[in-house]
Design a protein around this motif. Structure first.
Motif, short mmCIF file in Angstrom:
data_model
loop_
_atom_site.label_atom_id
_atom_site.label_comp_id
_atom_site.label_asym_id
_atom_site.label_seq_id
_atom_site.Cartn_x
_atom_site.Cartn_y
_atom_site.Cartn_z
N SER A 1 4.53 95.96 14.44
CA SER A 1 4.96 94.91 14.50
C SER A 1 4.05 93.87 15.81
CB SER A 1 6.38 94.86 15.02
OG SER A 1 6.99 93.72 15.58
N HIS A 2 3.51 92.79 15.46
CA HIS A 2 3.10 92.06 16.22
C HIS A 2 3.74 91.86 17.66
CE1 HIS A 2 0.20 88.95 17.49
NE2 HIS A 2 1.12 88.33 18.07
N ALA A 3 5.20 91.75 17.46
CA ALA A 3 5.97 91.47 18.53
C ALA A 3 6.12 92.85 19.47
CB ALA A 3 7.40 90.82 18.38
N PHE A 4 5.94 93.86 19.02
CA PHE A 4 6.17 95.16 19.78
C PHE A 4 5.16 96.33 19.77
CE2 PHE A 4 10.42 93.68 18.13
CZ PHE A 4 11.06 93.41 19.30
N THR A 5 4.04 96.04 19.05
CA THR A 5 3.05 97.10 19.05
C THR A 5 1.71 96.57 18.98
OG1 THR A 5 2.76 97.24 16.53
CG2 THR A 5 4.50 98.62 17.73
N GLU A 6 0.86 97.24 19.26
CA GLU A 6 -0.61 96.87 19.62
C GLU A 6 -1.52 97.75 18.45
OE1 GLU A 6 -1.95 97.27 23.49
OE2 GLU A 6 -0.61 95.72 24.12
N GLN A 7 -1.15 97.29 17.25
CA GLN A 7 -1.82 97.93 16.00
C GLN A 7 -3.25 97.46 16.15
OE1 GLN A 7 0.85 96.34 15.68
NE2 GLN A 7 0.05 94.22 15.05
N THR A 8 -4.37 98.12 15.58
CA THR A 8 -5.49 97.64 15.24
C THR A 8 -5.99 97.50 13.85
OG1 THR A 8 -6.42 100.01 15.59
CG2 THR A 8 -6.30 98.93 17.47
N GLY A 9 -7.04 97.13 13.69
CA GLY A 9 -7.69 96.94 12.07
C GLY A 9 -6.95 95.64 11.43
N GLU B 1 -0.65 86.62 12.01
CA GLU B 1 -0.49 85.34 11.08
C GLU B 1 1.07 85.15 10.74
OE1 GLU B 1 -2.49 83.98 6.76
OE2 GLU B 1 -3.51 85.18 8.23
N VAL B 2 1.71 86.21 10.53
CA VAL B 2 3.11 85.92 9.73
C VAL B 2 4.38 86.09 10.92
CG1 VAL B 2 2.46 86.97 7.56
CG2 VAL B 2 3.67 88.56 9.26
N SER B 3 3.99 86.47 12.15
CA SER B 3 4.75 86.84 13.12
C SER B 3 5.88 85.64 13.74
CB SER B 3 4.09 87.08 14.47
OG SER B 3 3.25 86.33 14.89
N ARG B 4 5.30 84.41 13.28
CA ARG B 4 6.09 83.12 13.51
C ARG B 4 7.56 83.40 12.78
NH1 ARG B 4 2.46 82.05 9.59
NH2 ARG B 4 3.18 80.91 7.81
N THR B 5 7.52 84.14 11.74
CA THR B 5 8.90 84.40 11.03
C THR B 5 9.26 85.93 11.46
OG1 THR B 5 8.23 83.02 9.12
CG2 THR B 5 9.82 84.41 8.94
N LEU C 1 6.65 96.87 3.43
CA LEU C 1 6.45 95.51 4.37
C LEU C 1 7.08 94.34 3.44
CD1 LEU C 1 2.65 94.68 3.92
CD2 LEU C 1 3.89 95.97 2.20
N PRO C 2 7.30 93.26 4.15
CA PRO C 2 8.08 91.98 3.74
C PRO C 2 7.08 91.18 2.88
CG PRO C 2 8.51 92.31 5.83
CD PRO C 2 7.31 93.31 5.57
N VAL C 3 7.55 90.31 2.08
CA VAL C 3 6.85 89.41 1.01
C VAL C 3 5.60 88.83 1.88
CG1 VAL C 3 6.74 87.30 -0.33
CG2 VAL C 3 8.64 89.24 -0.55
N LEU C 4 5.70 88.11 2.90
CA LEU C 4 4.68 87.12 3.60
C LEU C 4 3.47 88.31 3.80
CD1 LEU C 4 6.46 84.79 5.66
CD2 LEU C 4 5.09 84.28 3.46
N PRO C 5 3.84 89.46 4.76
CA PRO C 5 2.72 90.16 5.06
C PRO C 5 1.93 90.74 3.81
CG PRO C 5 4.42 91.27 5.87
CD PRO C 5 4.88 89.61 5.56
N TYR C 6 2.62 90.88 2.90
CA TYR C 6 2.12 91.45 1.60
C TYR C 6 1.06 90.51 0.96
CZ TYR C 6 1.58 93.22 -3.11
OH TYR C 6 1.29 93.36 -4.54
N GLN C 7 1.64 89.39 1.11
CA GLN C 7 0.73 88.18 0.24
C GLN C 7 -0.48 88.28 1.08
OE1 GLN C 7 3.52 84.95 0.34
NE2 GLN C 7 4.48 85.43 -1.71
#
Length: 386
Positions: free
Chosen positions: A274-282, A290-294, A352-358
């Motif tokens: 999750s962009h809000a809670f984790t620090e993933q790489t790649g 990009e989709v974290s606004r939702t 994953l939800p639709v938006l990040p999948y797209q």
């Protein structure tokens, strides 16, 4: 979020806590369906199930996995209650810590502390007013002081937390092996499905294990006062994600001459990103950013299934005049990733939800092309693996 260490962060307030556990609530409700679809369409997986009862064996596995997922959901509910008032009561530290880099799940210490709380649950409940008295006190405080009764709200959250622990059925750091009989108990070679789970201390991830065993001993395993405790201890000691399934299965095969491991399966639930809670790489980092606004779209969960099957058995010398049966495990050298991991099959999925999948489909990063995707629609429905 305030960092207590390089990899761990504490959630700053109850709102963040609710958002965090809300993501897990949305995710877990789909995992039984995903577990049921794992291996579908894979002829090798279907052949494995056919050896041990086909659809009935698949159903037993699915029910066991669902039970562990329900227990995990209940554990998250308990943790959310325990920390509900963190940040609102000045004397309370911000204690709920999550692993931001490896798993996105609560850190291992949170699960261990919960087990310690369970050991003292009766004392805590005996020393606290019940819910009715707490509600009456809150109403009285609101009417007389015209202020939020924060301390009483905290007492209520702790009361419900301990009642949740008291009801049992939680996912703990160690969930010891249990036993399902798959064959006639009087058969010469009895067959069992053993299952257990751990909250991996190194990765802070829930991991579920399933093991099909054939038994040539004289006493049914769960009634054997010598072997059953040894089997349980052995399996728990070997339940480390750092160990390959091949290492675990061979060790079991060598240590128990009359127990023959035929299929070993390990399911990793997570990591959660999750962009809000984790620090993933790649690629996932940019996609979730990009989709974290939702908020409803800002997550993804990995689901990985490792399977090791025995190809055949053979007799090998054991001393001067005796032999024992040993398993030869199937490692497909034409699937380098699985062979390197010490498994017969390695199935990687992403929920994953639709938006990040797209966005993922549009960018088509190479590392995700062989990962099966499960998409959660805006109406909450699950689109099957893509």
């Amino acid at each position: 979020m305030t960092p207590p260490g390089n990899d761990h962060v504490t959630l700053p307030d109850p709102q963040a806590m609710r958002r965090y556990f809300g993501k897990f609530s949305r995710i877990i409700r789909h995992l039984r369906e995903i577990a049921g679809q794992t291996g579908q369409g894979n002829q090798a997986s279907l052949a494995d199930d056919a050896k041990y009862g086909g659809g009935e064996f698949a159903r037993i596995q699915l029910d066991l996995i669902e039970n562990y997922l329900q227990r995990l959901a209940k554990t998250f509910t308990a943790l959310s209650l325990k920390h509900l008032m963190s940040g609102r009561v000045s004397s309370l530290p911000l204690t709920l810590a999550i692993d931001r880099s490896e798993s996105g799940f609560p850190v291992f210490q949170e699960i261990m502390t919960m087990a310690n709380d369970l050991a003292q649950v009766d004392r805590h409940l005996a020393n606290q007013p019940d819910q009715i008295r707490l509600k009456e006190a809150m109403i009285a405080a609101i009417l007389s002081e015209r202020a939020r009764p924060t301390n009483l709200q905290y007492a209520m959250s702790q009361r419900i937390y301990y009642e949740t622990l008291k009801s049992r059925g939680l996912f703990f750091a160690q969930n010891h092996p249990q036993f399902v009989l798959l064959s006639d108990p009087k058969a010469q070679r009895r067959r069992y499905l053993l299952h257990w789970a751990v909250y991996d201390s190194a990765l802070s991830l829930p991991v579920i294990y399933l093991l099909v065993v054939e038994d040539t001993g004289h006493v049914i395993l769960n009634e054997d006062q010598m072997r059953w405790p040894q089997v349980q201890s052995h399996l728990m000691a070997q339940s480390l994600s750092s160990l390959k399934l091949l290492t675990i299965a061979r060790g079991f095969d060598v240590d128990f001459d009359n127990l023959h491991p035929k299929l070993l399966r390990r399911i990793h639930v997570g990591p959660m990103y999750s962009h809000a809670f984790t620090e993933q790489t790649g690629p996932l980092r940019e996609i979730l950013a990009e989709v974290s606004r939702t908020e409803e779209s800002d997550w993804a969960l990995a689901w990985t299934v490792e399977t090791l099957v025995s190809a055949r058995s053979e007799r090998v010398p054991a001393g001067l005049l005796s032999t024992v049966e040993r398993e030869i495990f199937d490692l497909d050298q034409y699937q380098p990733a699985a062979a390197e991991a010490g498994v017969t099959r390695l199935e990687r999925s992403l929920v994953l939800p639709v938006l990040p999948y797209q966005v993922l489909v549009d960018r088509d990063p190479p590392g995700f092309r062989d990962v099966r995707k499960y998409v959660v629609g805006e109406d909450g429905s699950l689109l099957t693996g893509l």
